[in-house]
Design a protein around this motif. Sequence first.
Motif, PDB file in Angstrom:
ATOM      1  N   THR A   1       0.860  -1.180   0.000  1.00 34.64           N
ATOM      2  CA  THR A   1       0.000   0.000   0.000  1.00 34.64           C
ATOM      3  C   THR A   1       0.895   1.229   0.000  1.00 34.64           C
ATOM      4  OG1 THR A   1      -1.726  -1.154   1.215  1.00 34.64           O
ATOM      5  CG2 THR A   1      -1.802   1.254   1.225  1.00 34.64           C
ATOM      6  N   ALA A   2       0.758   2.060  -1.077  1.00 38.43           N
ATOM      7  CA  ALA A   2       1.600   3.250  -1.199  1.00 38.43           C
ATOM      8  C   ALA A   2       0.878   4.455  -0.607  1.00 38.43           C
ATOM      9  CB  ALA A   2       1.959   3.518  -2.657  1.00 38.43           C
TER      10      ALA A   2
ATOM     11  N   THR B   1      10.797  -1.674  -1.600  1.00 42.62           N
ATOM     12  CA  THR B   1      11.531  -0.614  -2.298  1.00 42.62           C
ATOM     13  C   THR B   1      10.553   0.499  -2.672  1.00 42.62           C
ATOM     14  OG1 THR B   1      11.243  -1.650  -4.470  1.00 42.62           O
ATOM     15  CG2 THR B   1      13.230  -2.238  -3.224  1.00 42.62           C
ATOM     16  N   TYR B   2      11.134   1.694  -2.945  1.00 37.61           N
ATOM     17  CA  TYR B   2      10.306   2.862  -3.235  1.00 37.61           C
ATOM     18  C   TYR B   2      10.920   3.644  -4.400  1.00 37.61           C
ATOM     19  CZ  TYR B   2       8.824   1.664   1.472  1.00 37.61           C
ATOM     20  OH  TYR B   2       8.386   1.001   2.567  1.00 37.61           O
TER      21      TYR B   2
ATOM     22  N   THR C   1      14.865   7.280  -4.577  1.00 34.31           N
ATOM     23  CA  THR C   1      14.552   5.901  -4.154  1.00 34.31           C
ATOM     24  C   THR C   1      14.585   5.720  -2.642  1.00 34.31           C
ATOM     25  OG1 THR C   1      16.885   5.275  -4.386  1.00 34.31           O
ATOM     26  CG2 THR C   1      15.456   4.929  -6.296  1.00 34.31           C
ATOM     27  N   GLU C   2      14.850   6.781  -1.877  1.00 36.20           N
ATOM     28  CA  GLU C   2      14.909   6.636  -0.436  1.00 36.20           C
ATOM     29  C   GLU C   2      13.485   6.494   0.118  1.00 36.20           C
ATOM     30  OE1 GLU C   2      15.035  11.021  -1.444  1.00 36.20           O
ATOM     31  OE2 GLU C   2      15.953   9.147  -2.150  1.00 36.20           O
TER      32      GLU C   2
ATOM     33  N   ALA D   1       5.357   2.116  -4.555  1.00 34.39           N
ATOM     34  CA  ALA D   1       5.810   1.162  -3.530  1.00 34.39           C
ATOM     35  C   ALA D   1       5.795  -0.234  -4.125  1.00 34.39           C
ATOM     36  CB  ALA D   1       4.910   1.229  -2.298  1.00 34.39           C
ATOM     37  N   THR D   2       6.880  -0.997  -3.908  1.00 34.39           N
ATOM     38  CA  THR D   2       7.055  -2.299  -4.565  1.00 34.39           C
ATOM     39  C   THR D   2       7.470  -3.342  -3.551  1.00 34.39           C
ATOM     40  OG1 THR D   2       7.770  -1.160  -6.582  1.00 34.39           O
ATOM     41  CG2 THR D   2       8.274  -3.513  -6.423  1.00 34.39           C
ATOM     42  N   ASN D   3       6.935  -4.586  -3.721  1.00 29.91           N
ATOM     43  CA  ASN D   3       7.463  -5.762  -3.025  1.00 29.91           C
ATOM     44  C   ASN D   3       7.456  -6.933  -3.992  1.00 29.91           C
ATOM     45  OD1 ASN D   3       4.849  -6.728  -3.104  1.00 29.91           O
ATOM     46  ND2 ASN D   3       4.457  -6.473  -0.909  1.00 29.91           N
TER      47      ASN D   3
END
Length: 713
Positions: free
Chosen positions: A544-545, A567-568, A579-580, A599-601
């Motif tokens: 969830t972003a 990761t973002y 990317t922080e 937002a990634t997984n």
Amino acid sequence: GIVASWSWTFDGGTPATSTDQFPSVNFSLPGTHSVSLQVVTEGGNTYDLSATDLVLIAPSPAAGFSSSVDSLTVDFTNSSTNYNNLQWDFGDGNTSNAADPQHEYHQAGTYTVTLTTYGDCGVDVATQDVTIGPFVPVAKFGVNIVSGCTPLTVTFTDESGNQPTDWAWSFPGGDPATSTEQNPTVTYNNPGSFDVELTASNAAGSGQSMAAGLITVSESPVANFTSTLNGPQVQFLNTPVLGGSYAWDFGDGETATISDPQYTYAASGTYTVVLTVTNNCGNATYSEDITIADFLPVAAFNADITIGCAPLTVAYSDQSIGQPIAWSWAFPGGNPVTSFEQNIAVTYDIAGTYNTTLTVNNVWGSAQITQTDLITVNTTPTADFDFSVNGTDVSFANNSTNATTYEWAFNDGSGNISSEINPTYTFPGSGTYEVVLNATNDCGTTTYMTNVVISATAPTAAFTLNQTQGCAPFEVQYTDESEGEPTSWAWEFPGGNPTSSTLQNPTVIYDVPGVYSATLTATNSGGTSEVTQTDVVTVGSLPTAAYAFTVNEVEVTFSNTSENATTYSWDFGDGTTGTEPDAQHSYASNGNYTVVLTATNACGSTTFEQEIVISVAAPAANFTSSQSEGCAPLEVTFADQSAGTVTGWAWSFPGGTPATSTEQNPTVTYSSPGTYDVGLTVTGPGGDDTSVSSGLVVVANLPVANFTSTNTP
């Protein structure tokens, strides 16, 4: 040539100018000084000559220093100038040639420290008083004697450190009880143990020393006692109790050395009792006649043994006093049950706990004593057990009584034994096994034996999974790996679909993210076996972003509130990315920016976007200069004083070097005389602004001397 006139200039000299041909000049300030000469010939020609830094005046040395005191140690910091050599005198007979010495004094006091500096043009001296201490005293004292008999005179000696100037002594129980002398003498007139305390003081404070119970004063002994009669028994009470040792003589040949003895006489009569009290100050004696009237006997006895195994034989021994003439014993459970002998042996054949009673008589009457549960008779234990079979595992339930230790023999060919009370044992396989239990106590060992039949072997449950991690919906294939040929299977899949199964190799789907366990129970005719793999399946989901932000002019701080992401990726809407997890971004200009967070997984990506509005007012240009006029070459430093958010500076310096600059605070050199404008344009996210200061810088040149003349002869 033929010189008609001279014109001298002396930088820093007295006089500063002269028209003499050979002037004498006094230079009073140290440093380098320039000299110039202009001559005019009789023909009217002018010639100039300048000598820069022609005269060098060396400075005289200047002595100076500071100091820092830490207890007895002082650090000196030399601030002298214009010297070649120096010498320190610390005021305590010690010296040093170090530039910044550290010196340790040995006692408190005020010391005059002298620093002498030597230079090419003389000597200079600086002095300073350094005060060490005073320090808080450390109280301590000595004593010529710590114990003795009254009256005891003691001399106390002050041994305090750090130079105390006042003393306050406390002598509880002493004469005097207090003193302000440095080394007082005190007399103790009463016995006891006494504390001593000293407070030593000076201008820095005070310190204390206390010795608890330091002085011990003894008194010459006083012998006295009182007595209380109870038939033949007498309780003696020593009064007063002053310490030391005691010696009692009861008048019948018996003695004692305790303070307050209790004594029982064997016969009536009058006895002279003598008490002798002794301490390190001497001894004293007191005697008194004690009359013991006719009395009833006091029954008492002992047994040589009170616990054992049946048959247990106990020897009873009469210990009665008061001249008994007859005895009557009662031994419930014993053989004999009664007796009239003075001393007798009794045998107990049956296990149990038994009382013993003795009645004694003398010419004045009788007395009786009963010792309850005096005799304990034990027997050998009984051995017995039950068991339950689960496959090859057998649980034994010990039913033995009156035993203290156990030994199990399983007789399966392994030689294994156990000393547990209720063991569980695994047999090697099917068969009939003769299990033996030995139960033991102090009276012996008994044995119980029975056959244990193992008809089948229970399975050993085990299973595997084709995969353990994935994204919902996540499908897992379970495979039975049990040993021992199970005939049925019972699966439990909390959170799965299905949640349970009786298939040997079921397939389960997990629709909800989470961490899940799985359990398999395998069964055959020999029993059951269960295995659980805890947290074996991990099911993930899309992240969830989300983010929150705060705006400070052009600076935006982004706080990432996403969940379940690894990761973002940020798109700040102005062509830049990041990317922080938590970002901070500075925008170059006003505007509306759409900021997108991805937002990634392992299960994929989701995005969240918001519009960021940057609205910052244009800056107001303003500046100052380090100076505005002077002689060429003139160096001027300009300082930006603009208001608002500034991201760029554009300076204009006509006639200066450099002529332009983008620094915030540039330095410019003007080499030619003239009056010059200065301009500054500042740029920010909200726009730009220009400030021009006309004629700000005025650069002068050296004057030009010239004249004409008309000669009239």
